[in-house]
Design a protein around this motif. Structure first.
Motif, mmCIF file in Angstrom:
data_model
loop_
_atom_site.group_PDB
_atom_site.id
_atom_site.type_symbol
_atom_site.label_atom_id
_atom_site.label_comp_id
_atom_site.label_asym_id
_atom_site.label_seq_id
_atom_site.Cartn_x
_atom_site.Cartn_y
_atom_site.Cartn_z
ATOM 1 N N LEU A 150 52.682 107.933 -29.777
ATOM 2 C CA LEU A 150 53.298 107.469 -31.006
ATOM 3 C C LEU A 150 52.413 106.012 -31.186
ATOM 4 C CD1 LEU A 150 57.175 108.208 -30.426
ATOM 5 C CD2 LEU A 150 55.130 109.317 -31.810
ATOM 6 N N ALA A 151 51.312 106.219 -31.468
ATOM 7 C CA ALA A 151 50.369 105.033 -31.893
ATOM 8 C C ALA A 151 50.356 105.042 -33.155
ATOM 9 C CB ALA A 151 48.917 105.386 -31.325
ATOM 10 N N ARG A 152 50.119 103.902 -33.775
ATOM 11 C CA ARG A 152 49.790 103.799 -35.462
ATOM 12 C C ARG A 152 48.862 104.925 -35.814
ATOM 13 N NH1 ARG A 152 52.717 99.757 -37.255
ATOM 14 N NH2 ARG A 152 51.918 99.165 -38.950
ATOM 15 N N TYR A 153 47.618 104.860 -35.227
ATOM 16 C CA TYR A 153 46.786 105.957 -35.556
ATOM 17 C C TYR A 153 45.943 106.371 -34.496
ATOM 18 C CZ TYR A 153 43.287 102.259 -36.290
ATOM 19 O OH TYR A 153 42.283 101.030 -36.258
ATOM 20 N N ALA A 199 46.431 97.356 -34.179
ATOM 21 C CA ALA A 199 45.364 97.868 -33.563
ATOM 22 C C ALA A 199 46.074 99.301 -33.253
ATOM 23 C CB ALA A 199 45.683 97.341 -32.117
ATOM 24 N N PRO A 200 44.971 100.255 -33.199
ATOM 25 C CA PRO A 200 45.234 101.772 -33.034
ATOM 26 C C PRO A 200 46.632 102.072 -32.208
ATOM 27 C CG PRO A 200 43.195 101.529 -32.885
ATOM 28 C CD PRO A 200 43.749 100.125 -32.676
ATOM 29 N N ALA A 201 46.775 101.477 -31.009
ATOM 30 C CA ALA A 201 47.705 101.991 -29.913
ATOM 31 C C ALA A 201 49.220 101.098 -30.161
ATOM 32 C CB ALA A 201 47.229 101.658 -28.743
ATOM 33 N N ASP A 202 49.054 100.045 -31.207
ATOM 34 C CA ASP A 202 50.323 99.462 -31.549
ATOM 35 C C ASP A 202 51.511 100.590 -31.760
ATOM 36 O OD1 ASP A 202 49.090 97.089 -31.145
ATOM 37 O OD2 ASP A 202 49.113 96.146 -33.194
#
Length: 332
Positions: A150-153, A199-202
């Motif tokens: 469930l990362a932002r992208y 960030a992608p993993a946020d």
């Protein structure tokens, strides 16, 4: 492949009921990049299945579209944008178009529910991916071999997946930075007052502390464990041992901090998860009961009615009737 003017083709395949905010967050940064550069860096194209050439968003706004692409042309990246419920996403024509474009070397992306269609097309096998958190439960049930984070992208070479809402702003920033550099991408983000680029993993969601309104570390550990164990609930004794407290103290924490007991909280988390599956997945009620830790469908139905005031079958029927985009074959 850039066009003759050097513009990079960015396509959007729109599924009826797509979320307008997610779509705008994805396409507007590329438009702004063109304006700030004073030349066409990106050429946006919009595609749909509708014979009348228009696709309706979840809010009723219509976007004029061209037919699904059969050739690569100047397309560099194509995103599929979907909202609503997964029961509306059985779109074999779109699945075929995505596979065709992938074979032609186009980078394929999915926004909000779009990664679900990518998975259905077989384009996420052995690939890291994400999608909107609301659809994660149905995704995992439909594609048990895939493990979305469930990362932002998530950018993984020729595949890009993204949660909904404003997360596409972060993704677009990264794609523009990839081509034009950090300074220019920063100017685009400033254009939208997007001063805190994620960030992608946020994470996509607020923290457990914010969602539950508690800050006690032991209680948060138990609540997060409850969310992870809906299919095979832990006993009170096992959960107390995990938290290094007595069962009596565990019960007291829930009563003092949450206003109800351990069992009530666990049951609510499991049944809320079941409610998403009823609305979003094609699983039978018996399968949903098993997926949320109930011994049988009858017990599940009794608990569901007690908490939500209606039966699981009524919940599913109401969800279908509420959506204007449910295909007729699924509505029967």
């Amino acid at each position: 492949m850039p066009g003759c003017d050097g513009a990079q083709g960015i396509g959007f395949i729109l599924v009826p009921g797509f979320a307008l905010l997610s779509f705008a967050s994805a396409c507007e940064p590329f438009r702004a990049a063109n304006r700030l550069a004073g030349r066409p860096l990106y050429r946006m194209r919009y595609f749909g299945e509708a014979p009348d050439g228009r696709v309706v968003s979840s809010s009723g706004a219509e976007v004029p579209c061209e037919p699904l692409p059969r050739e690569r042309g100047d397309l560099h990246t194509v995103f599929v944008c979907a909202g609503g419920e997964p029961t509306e996403w059985h779109r074999p024509t779109i699945h075929a178009a995505l596979r065709r474009l992938a074979r032609l070397g186009v980078r394929i992306g999915g926004i909000s529910g779009g990664p679900y269609l990518m998975a259905a097309a077989g384009l996420l096998t052995d690939r890291p991916c994400t999608l909107h958190w609301e659809h994660a439960a149905a995704f995992k049930e439909a594609f048990p071999d895939l493990s979305p984070t469930l990362a932002r992208y998530v950018s993984a070479g020729d595949r890009v997946t993204c949660g909904g809402g404003i997360a596409p702003l972060d993704m677009a920033h990264a794609l523009i930075r990839e081509r034009m550099g950090a300074a220019f991408a920063g100017r685009v983000s400033d254009w939208f007052l997007h001063t805190a680029v994620g960030a992608p993993a946020d994470p996509q969601r607020a923290s457990s502390a914010e969602r539950y309104g508690v800050h006690h570390p032991t209680l948060l550990l138990v609540l997060e464990t409850m969310e992870k164990t809906v299919e095979a609930p832990l006993s009170r004794r096992a959960m107390a041992a995990l938290a290094s407290v007595s069962e009596r103290h565990l019960d007291r924490m829930f009563r003092d901090k949450r206003g109800f007991g351990f069992t009530q909280q666990y049951r609510m988390i499991r049944v809320t998860h079941a409610r998403r599956l009823l609305r979003q997945s094609p699983l039978t009620i018996s399968e949903i009961a098993a997926a949320t830790g109930f011994t049988n469908a009858a017990h599940f139905a009794r608990v569901y009615r007690m908490l939500f005031g209606r039966s699981p079958s009524a919940e599913r029927r109401i969800a279908k009737e509420a959506s204007p985009f449910v295909p007729a074959a699924l509505a029967r």
